[in-house]
Enzyme design. Structure first.
Site, PDB file in Angstrom:
ATOM      1  N   ASP A 123       0.835  -1.196   0.000  1.00 56.66           N
ATOM      2  CA  ASP A 123       0.000   0.000   0.000  1.00 56.66           C
ATOM      3  C   ASP A 123       0.874   1.251   0.000  1.00 56.66           C
ATOM      4  OD1 ASP A 123       0.918  -0.431   2.589  1.00 56.66           O
ATOM      5  OD2 ASP A 123      -1.056  -0.781   3.447  1.00 56.66           O
ATOM      6  N   GLU A 167      -9.910  -1.745   4.701  1.00 57.93           N
ATOM      7  CA  GLU A 167     -10.607  -1.517   5.956  1.00 57.93           C
ATOM      8  C   GLU A 167     -11.855  -2.390   6.033  1.00 57.93           C
ATOM      9  OE1 GLU A 167      -9.244   0.147   8.157  1.00 57.93           O
ATOM     10  OE2 GLU A 167      -8.094   1.801   7.327  1.00 57.93           O
ATOM     11  N   HIS A 215      -7.930  -4.755   9.614  1.00 55.42           N
ATOM     12  CA  HIS A 215      -7.534  -4.413   8.247  1.00 55.42           C
ATOM     13  C   HIS A 215      -6.213  -5.076   7.867  1.00 55.42           C
ATOM     14  CE1 HIS A 215      -5.276  -0.437   9.448  1.00 55.42           C
ATOM     15  NE2 HIS A 215      -4.424  -1.428   9.395  1.00 55.42           N
ATOM     16  N   ASN A 222      -8.511  -3.162  13.838  1.00 54.58           N
ATOM     17  CA  ASN A 222      -9.873  -3.369  13.320  1.00 54.58           C
ATOM     18  C   ASN A 222      -9.913  -4.501  12.289  1.00 54.58           C
ATOM     19  OD1 ASN A 222      -8.680  -2.284  11.066  1.00 54.58           O
ATOM     20  ND2 ASN A 222      -9.998  -0.480  10.920  1.00 54.58           N
TER      21      ASN A 222
HETATM   22  C1  F6R Z   1       1.201  -1.425   6.506  1.00 56.31           C
HETATM   23  C2  F6R Z   1      -0.154  -1.943   6.453  1.00 56.31           C
HETATM   24  C3  F6R Z   1      -1.028  -2.044   7.660  1.00 56.31           C
HETATM   25  C4  F6R Z   1      -0.315  -2.515   8.920  1.00 56.31           C
HETATM   26  C5  F6R Z   1      -1.266  -2.550  10.110  1.00 56.31           C
HETATM   27  C6  F6R Z   1      -0.549  -2.876  11.396  1.00 56.31           C
HETATM   28  O1  F6R Z   1       1.780  -1.391   5.207  1.00 56.31           O
HETATM   29  O2  F6R Z   1      -0.579  -2.247   5.404  1.00 56.31           O
HETATM   30  O3  F6R Z   1      -2.093  -2.901   7.364  1.00 56.31           O
HETATM   31  O4  F6R Z   1       0.249  -3.773   8.705  1.00 56.31           O
HETATM   32  O5  F6R Z   1      -1.915  -1.324  10.248  1.00 56.31           O
HETATM   33  O6  F6R Z   1       0.300  -1.823  11.734  1.00 56.31           O
HETATM   34  P1  F6R Z   1       1.338  -1.938  12.942  1.00 56.31           P
HETATM   35  O7  F6R Z   1       2.308  -3.009  12.538  1.00 56.31           O
HETATM   36  O8  F6R Z   1       2.017  -0.594  13.019  1.00 56.31           O
HETATM   37  O9  F6R Z   1       0.556  -2.311  14.145  1.00 56.31           O
END
Ligand code: F6R
Length: 238
Positions: A64, A137, A132, A130
């Site tokens: 992303d 999302e 995702h 959540n």
């Molecule tokens: C990052 C991404 C997100 C994270 C997720 C967890 O490229 O796509 O889905 O993997 O938000 O984030 P952390 O690891 O910071 O808890």
């Protein structure tokens, strides 16, 4: 659901076990294509990879990227990953999104790369509180490919914590691989650290398969490995 659960005792152990799972997943694949996440979770894994110096080469596929940022903005995920892992490992082939370009063109570009070269061999993912994955999302359809999405306030806030307010207003939109792209990945390694991820990890892997919990698509995937620390894995049967 059948998945391989690997539990780590601390950050160093997490990094080491994630790296071992990654190398196992790469084993025997010629010129592997790999999706990598940003975020706090993979930090010990990237550290271990940097320090081991024996990582096989691969093609990096962006999971992303924020849109609407200038190409020299420090917050770009491709810069983050370049610094953290791709430059140190001298990974040259990178399928990335151009944040400043027209998102529709970037979607076409990534879809064309998949069409021509095939999908990822290994998807390494983190999970949001959540549920995702990438920027898919809750509510994201499982059958959608690369797309341009509006970020939820929750995710913008979580992402703000990476950068601090001095960098200015957080982007409102991002490009993300869709769940349909992640489904095409031959192997998946989901990384999770910390107690804040325990409940959603349990729901994603053992609850209802629903777009309300995007990571629940994993229940229908083959070749899934979860690398979690004890706090994140506390609600999983093991
Ligand atoms: C990052 C991404 C997100 C994270 C997720 C967890 O490229 O796509 O889905 O993997 O938000 O984030 P952390 O690891 O910071 O808890």
């Amino acid at each position: 659901m059948k998945y391989n659960l690997i539990i780590a005792d601390d950050d160093a152990d997490f990094g080491h076990k994630a790296k071992t799972a990654f190398y196992d997943a790469l084993n025997g694949i010629n010129r592997p294509k790999v999706i990598l996440p940003t975020g706090n979770t993979p930090a010990p894994f990237y550290k271990d990879l940097r320090e081991s110096g024996d990582c096989p080469s691969f093609t990096y596929i962006a999971l992303d990227e924020y849109t609407g940022l200038m190409e020299d903005d420090k917050r770009l995920f491709k810069k983050w990953l370049a610094q953290e892992i791709l430059d140190p490992l001298e990974i040259k082939v990178r399928w990335t999104f151009n944040s400043a370009a027209n998102p529709a063109c970037e979607i076409e570009k990534m879809r064309a790369l998949f069409f021509k070269n095939g999908h990822a061999d290994v998807a390494i993912l983190g999970i949001g509180e959540n549920g995702h994955v990438g920027f898919n999302e809750p509510g994201s359809p499982f059958n959608e490919s690369v797309r341009h999405v509006r970020l939820t306030e929750e995710t913008r806030k979580a992402n703000m914590a990476y950068w601090g307010e001095q960098y200015g207003v957080m982007p409102t939109h991002a490009l993300t691989l869709g769940i349909a792209d992640l489904i095409e990945s031959k192997k998946t390694i989901l990384l999770a650290r910390g107690a804040a991820k325990a409940e959603i990890l349990q729901r994603a892997l053992h609850g209802e398969i629903t777009t309300d919990v995007p990571a629940s698509y994993l229940q229908r995937q083959e070749n899934v490995t979860i690398v979690a620390d004890r706090a994140a894995a506390q609600l999983l049967p093991h």
